[in-house]
Design a protein around this motif. Sequence first.
Motif, PDB file in Angstrom:
ATOM      1  N   ARG A  50     -44.102 -28.071 -17.207  1.00 30.85           N
ATOM      2  CA  ARG A  50     -45.550 -28.143 -17.426  1.00 30.85           C
ATOM      3  C   ARG A  50     -46.069 -29.573 -17.503  1.00 30.85           C
ATOM      4  N   TRP A  51     -45.487 -30.393 -18.358  1.00 27.57           N
ATOM      5  CA  TRP A  51     -45.968 -31.756 -18.578  1.00 27.57           C
ATOM      6  C   TRP A  51     -45.260 -32.721 -17.646  1.00 27.57           C
TER       7      TRP A  51
ATOM      8  N   GLU B  43     -51.842 -28.982 -10.379  1.00 29.63           N
ATOM      9  CA  GLU B  43     -51.550 -30.054 -11.331  1.00 29.63           C
ATOM     10  C   GLU B  43     -52.748 -30.979 -11.450  1.00 29.63           C
TER      11      GLU B  43
ATOM     12  N   TYR C 160     -50.573 -32.233 -16.152  1.00 25.17           N
ATOM     13  CA  TYR C 160     -50.272 -30.886 -16.634  1.00 25.17           C
ATOM     14  C   TYR C 160     -50.290 -29.918 -15.455  1.00 25.17           C
ATOM     15  N   ARG C 161     -49.254 -29.066 -15.389  1.00 23.34           N
ATOM     16  CA  ARG C 161     -49.128 -28.062 -14.337  1.00 23.34           C
ATOM     17  C   ARG C 161     -49.388 -26.672 -14.873  1.00 23.34           C
ATOM     18  N   TRP C 162     -49.978 -25.839 -14.033  1.00 25.58           N
ATOM     19  CA  TRP C 162     -50.127 -24.431 -14.368  1.00 25.58           C
ATOM     20  C   TRP C 162     -49.992 -23.579 -13.129  1.00 25.58           C
TER      21      TRP C 162
END
Length: 146
Positions: A119-120, A38, A144-146
């Motif tokens: 995600r957000w 993140e 933001y996460r990925w």
Amino acid sequence: MVKRNGILITYMNKIFLFLLFLVIPLLSFSQYKQSYKEFNIGAITTGEVAGFPGASFLWGRTIHKNDHLIFDYQFGLAFPTLVTGKIGVGVIFYGANAFSLGIRPWPNFVYFQYTARERWVFSIEYMLINISTIGIESMFNVGYRW
């Protein structure tokens, strides 16, 4: 409050330990775990300055207890504090959105976080007891996460 080696030991430490022992069963009986990275940017407020920029890069894991309950923890690098982490418990609604509450042991904050579509991330954090040498009172973050 107790002073030990010049560091003020507060209720935040006790709350952190309580939450840690409260959520240990979540770790062993979870349905599934989701790891992520993140990136966050935001503004902090101090006694003198509002809007000072901050940023962090975190590694985290969300543990899903069931369709509605999650446990989330993160740790990583941050500016201006160098290191940071947080731990919280939340609820999922509409499948991929979540509200969570928790604490950040360093610097010592309580937070409210909304995660949209896994995600957000939007969070508001407030320092309850100002023992920090960095002087931050509150933080407002977008991530933001990925």
